[in-house]
Design a protein around this motif. Structure first.
Motif, PDB file in Angstrom:
ATOM      1  N   ARG A  54       3.921  -0.313   4.417  1.00  0.00           N
ATOM      2  CA  ARG A  54       2.586  -0.728   4.855  1.00  0.00           C
ATOM      3  C   ARG A  54       1.989  -1.638   3.792  1.00  0.00           C
ATOM      4  O   ARG A  54       1.977  -1.308   2.608  1.00  0.00           O
ATOM      5  CB  ARG A  54       1.686   0.476   5.094  1.00  0.00           C
ATOM      6  N   ASN A 100      -1.259  -4.388   2.744  1.00  0.00           N
ATOM      7  CA  ASN A 100      -2.605  -4.902   2.958  1.00  0.00           C
ATOM      8  C   ASN A 100      -2.571  -6.425   2.918  1.00  0.00           C
ATOM      9  O   ASN A 100      -2.264  -7.009   1.889  1.00  0.00           O
ATOM     10  CB  ASN A 100      -3.543  -4.355   1.869  1.00  0.00           C
ATOM     11  N   GLU A 152       7.382   4.234   2.599  1.00  0.00           N
ATOM     12  CA  GLU A 152       7.539   5.575   3.169  1.00  0.00           C
ATOM     13  C   GLU A 152       8.986   5.851   3.557  1.00  0.00           C
ATOM     14  O   GLU A 152       9.679   4.965   4.076  1.00  0.00           O
ATOM     15  CB  GLU A 152       6.633   5.714   4.392  1.00  0.00           C
ATOM     16  N   ARG A 190       9.476   2.746   6.439  1.00  0.00           N
ATOM     17  CA  ARG A 190       8.342   1.867   6.761  1.00  0.00           C
ATOM     18  C   ARG A 190       7.652   1.429   5.475  1.00  0.00           C
ATOM     19  O   ARG A 190       7.571   2.168   4.507  1.00  0.00           O
ATOM     20  CB  ARG A 190       7.346   2.595   7.665  1.00  0.00           C
ATOM     21  N   THR A 203      -3.667  -5.111   8.219  1.00  0.00           N
ATOM     22  CA  THR A 203      -2.494  -4.376   7.738  1.00  0.00           C
ATOM     23  C   THR A 203      -1.236  -4.938   8.377  1.00  0.00           C
ATOM     24  O   THR A 203      -1.213  -5.237   9.570  1.00  0.00           O
ATOM     25  CB  THR A 203      -2.620  -2.875   8.065  1.00  0.00           C
ATOM     26  N   GLU A 211       0.812  -1.214   0.000  1.00  0.00           N
ATOM     27  CA  GLU A 211       0.000   0.000   0.000  1.00  0.00           C
ATOM     28  C   GLU A 211       0.848   1.267   0.000  1.00  0.00           C
ATOM     29  O   GLU A 211       0.514   2.247  -0.669  1.00  0.00           O
ATOM     30  CB  GLU A 211      -0.934  -0.002   1.215  1.00  0.00           C
ATOM     31  N   SER A 212       1.936   1.268   0.751  1.00  0.00           N
ATOM     32  CA  SER A 212       2.788   2.467   0.768  1.00  0.00           C
ATOM     33  C   SER A 212       4.202   2.105   1.203  1.00  0.00           C
ATOM     34  O   SER A 212       4.408   1.232   2.058  1.00  0.00           O
ATOM     35  CB  SER A 212       2.215   3.539   1.699  1.00  0.00           C
ATOM     36  N   GLU A 226       2.856  -4.045   8.873  1.00  0.00           N
ATOM     37  CA  GLU A 226       3.828  -2.963   8.790  1.00  0.00           C
ATOM     38  C   GLU A 226       5.232  -3.514   8.989  1.00  0.00           C
ATOM     39  O   GLU A 226       5.484  -4.290   9.918  1.00  0.00           O
ATOM     40  CB  GLU A 226       3.526  -1.886   9.836  1.00  0.00           C
ATOM     41  N   GLN A 229       8.015  -5.289  15.828  1.00  0.00           N
ATOM     42  CA  GLN A 229       7.507  -5.467  14.472  1.00  0.00           C
ATOM     43  C   GLN A 229       8.578  -6.091  13.576  1.00  0.00           C
ATOM     44  O   GLN A 229       9.765  -6.108  13.913  1.00  0.00           O
ATOM     45  CB  GLN A 229       7.075  -4.112  13.893  1.00  0.00           C
TER      46      GLN A 229
END
Length: 738
Positions: free
Chosen positions: A404, A406, A392, A402, A472, A389-390, A474, A486
């Motif tokens: 992200r 889905n 960053e 980071r 989600t 999704e992203s 991460e 994480q």
């Protein structure tokens, strides 16, 4: 137990992503130092090269479009050769196929459709290329630029002989050149070619022109020579160009025009290389500022549009080189001259073995089944159903901080990972069924949590218009202070095509000007594809000259299906016993100005597929005369009864509906063009602007810079080299063409 190895995250499971995973895990030392995780949308690998088996009893192979591997694909074949050796050592097969030779078949012939507007017919022009020594990826040295030019000059000399362009002036000029160079070569007659265009094998005879160019070439790796001699050769090639242009005006029939057309293309490319690469000492990359047709015109070409030269049109059709996907308008032809010239040398003169190798299976089974099995054995972790999704940047803007993702669906309780490959039994008459490992058309829901599955109206988990999610994930840069507990990463390989970058990498594009410029100037287009099965036909009837020896591969066909490939060899792997021929068709198509935003209008992909079907069927009705054998007797109209259907009593509508159609509209499916406005802005895999991010795919700079398997694999090898030092630079072929 905590894994202390450096973690490399690969985003995207197409050729670029899988090849990167292969080279990042190629040795025990690499596997001891790095762990690799690949995140992939949906349930299968492949990207634009993904294929699957339909869920009907016929188990037909369904592709995004036709694929072939050219004989210059040294890096791609080296990768596949190594993968297949390990695959065999592990005791695996792909159906009955065990080796790389089982998966691919050689081809020497190409077909270019010539449109005779006066006669209102499309005539196939055959071109047959010789078989050279070696096999791609076999470890033997590849032809260098010097040898490519030699081969090309030999072919030019043969065509000049055939059209009569070698007159007394040329003979006198070459004689003078012999004295200047202080060398002499005995003239030998060129090989004859009764039908089609079939250049002779340069190892069997030596033409004046090619020998003189070899004398001019000074290095094994680069075409350096004497500027004075180079200028004399330019005068000779200018004279030959003038003579060919005069011959073009006097050509009496298509056979004469065909020979003149090809000789003109050879002469112009040689003249351009002589002037720009030798005399002006430019690089292929510097030539990218020109459009190829304009560059040919600059060097005196007699055929300067894709409309009048089937060879040029076929060459443009291969990489869909039409801005906006508008192949119907020759004014939209756009191919960066450096990439085009480099590709022309390598495709037609820089190969080992045959110039084309065709797959005996869908690309998903031929390439991605063995690749997946080998990578799994090496410990690569595959996270299917994970859509990025992203991506960053960190606070200082010099690293990816980071990611992200889905998580589209959850696995069934008790399952640790998704097993994507399915064994299907394909029955054959009078023989036991053959079990094939395939990528299914849809996810295998028995491995998934039923409460996390998308609703019936969802367009499919691979679709850009699916908004389904079950959570989600991460991932955080190991050097970042946040995200305790994480998943962490040390390096990121971005193997997602640039059409998706504005959606997934907005933050990165805002931070790095060169990355943003590459994406903004990059142009991607939709493609349309279909497959037609024909039943009980001994002959499609398209070889009216009776000189095609192989399954046909054609370019410069009628829009929008410019690429036409007979893939009848695939039928041996399907349960379609009444089918005798299989055709793959593909081409560029314009964008839909009313395309809805991603994640909205879930019915849009189905409507586009229906539109693809409508376009394809209308085209087949109109262009059935390309294959007289499928026309109703005495007409040029399609006889629908020739289309295969498993039920011999099927209606016309059922036969039409049974064929396969698709519109490639998702960002990951769109083809990346090599235009003269985009190619100069391509970045090398290590030039992302972020310390822990590299690129991998046919869309970044890679010494080929044309959308193809070899581009993707070469970039993957360069990315792996930048991260780990392996493969070494001398193991990566083609870098001398930069």
């Amino acid at each position: 137990m905590i894994d202390s190895r450096e973690h490399i995250v690969i985003l995207g499971g197409g050729v670029g992503g899988c090849a990167a995973a292969y080279w990042l895990t190629a040795t025990p030392e690499l596997r001891a130092k790095y762990r690799v995780t690949l995140y992939q949308t949906g349930w299968r690998l492949g990207g634009k090269g993904a294929s699957s088996r339909g869920e009907s009893d016929q188990h037909r192979s369904e592709e995004h479009g036709p694929h072939v591997w050219f004989g210059f694909y040294e890096n791609a074949f080296k990768t596949m050769r190594g993968a297949m050796e390990v695959h065999q050592q592990l005791g695996h097969t792909v159906g009955p196929f065990k080796t790389l030779k089982d998966l691919f078949m050689e081809a020497r012939e190409g077909v270019f459709y010539h449109h005779d507007e006066k006669a209102e017919k499309w005539e196939p022009w055959k071109m047959s290329l010789p078989r050279y020594a070696g096999e791609p990826g076999d470890g033997t040295p590849c032809p260098d630029i010097r040898e490519n030019l030699w081969r090309m000059a030999d072919h030019l000399a043969l065509n000049l002989n055939k059209v009569g362009a070698f007159g007394p002036i040329v003979t006198w000029f070459l004689g003078r050149m012999e004295k200047i160079l202080g060398r002499s070569v005995k003239w030998q007659e060129a090989m004859s070619c009764p039908t089609g265009i079939e250049p002779g094998d340069p190892s069997g005879w030596a033409s004046y022109l090619s020998r003189r160019l070899i004398d001019l070439a000074g290095s094994e790796k680069h075409w350096y020579g004497e500027p004075v001699i180079g200028r004399l050769f330019r005068l000779l090639l200018d004279y030959l160009g003038w003579k060919l242009r005069r011959m073009k005006k006097r050509a009496k029939n298509s056979a004469e025009l065909r020979e003149i057309c090809l000789a003109d293309l050879y002469r112009t490319c040689l003249r351009g290389a002589l002037v720009d690469l030798l005399i002006r000492d430019e690089t292929f990359r510097q030539l990218d500022r020109h459009e190829f047709l304009a560059w040919l015109k600059l060097h005196g070409a007699g055929f300067t549009t894709v409309k009048e030269s089937p060879f040029l049109r076929g060459y443009y059709d291969t990489p869909f080189a039409f801005s906006g996907g508008k192949a119907h308008d020759p004014n939209n032809a756009n191919f960066a001259a450096g990439a085009a010239l480099r590709g022309f040398f390598r495709i037609f003169f820089g190969y080992k073995g045959a110039y084309v190798h065709r797959m005996n299976l869908g690309m998903g089974e031929c390439v991605f089944v063995p690749m997946y099995r080998v990578l799994k054995e090496r410990g690569v972790r595959f996270e299917f159903f994970h859509r990025v999704e992203s991506i960053e940047p960190n606070a200082t803007g010099n690293r990816v901080g980071r990611i992200r993702i889905n998580r589209q669906v959850r696995l069934a309780p008790g399952k640790d990972e998704y097993q994507p490959i399915k064994e299907v039994a394909v029955p054959h008459a009078d023989a036991p069924p053959v079990f094939w490992p395939v990528w299914p058309e849809h996810p295998m829901v028995d491995q998934l949590d039923p409460t996390s599955l998308p609703p019936p109206e969802d367009p499919g988990l691979e679709s850009h218009w699916s908004s389904h999610t079950s959570g989600t994930v991460e991932l955080f840069d190991r050097k970042e202070p946040f995200g305790d507990g994480q998943e962490r990463f040390d390096h990121v390989v971005l193997a997602i095509p640039p059409a998706a970058h504005p959606h997934v990498a907005k933050g990165l594009l805002a931070k790095d000007t060169r990355f943003r410029t590459m994406v903004q100037t990059s142009e991607t287009i939709r493609t349309i594809a279909c497959q037609f099965w024909f039943s009980d036909k001994d002959d499609l009837g398209w070889d009216t000259h009776d000189y095609f020896c192989e399954l046909a591969m054609a370019g410069s066909g009628p829009d929008p299906f410019n690429i036409i490939i007979e893939a009848t060899n695939i039928l041996q792997t399907e349960a379609t016993p009444g089918a005798s021929h299989l055709l793959y068709l593909c081409g560029p198509i314009s964008d839909d100005e009313n395309e809805p935003p991603p994640g909205t209008d879930p019915g849009y992909p189905a409507r586009e597929k229906a539109r693809a079907k409508s376009i394809a069927l209308a085209w087949l009705q109109e262009r059935a005369s390309l294959w007289p054998g499928v026309c109703s007797p005495g007409t040029t109209c399609l006889d629908p009864s020739t289309l295969y259907h498993p039920d011999p009593h099927a209606t016309v509508e059922q036969r039409l509906d049974w064929q396969y159609f698709r519109m490639n509209i998702d960002p990951g499916e769109r083809y990346v063009l090599s235009t003269n406005t985009a190619a100069p802005n391509r970045l090398w895999p290590w030039e992302s602007g972020f310390n822990n991010l590299v690129f991998s795919g046919d869309w970044c700079r890679n010494s080929i810079d044309i959308g193809c398997v070899e581009s993707a694999v070469t970039s993957a090898m360069l990315a792996a080299h930048h991260l780990t030092g392996y493969p070494t630079r001398d193991m990566i072929d083609g870098m001398q063409y930069e």
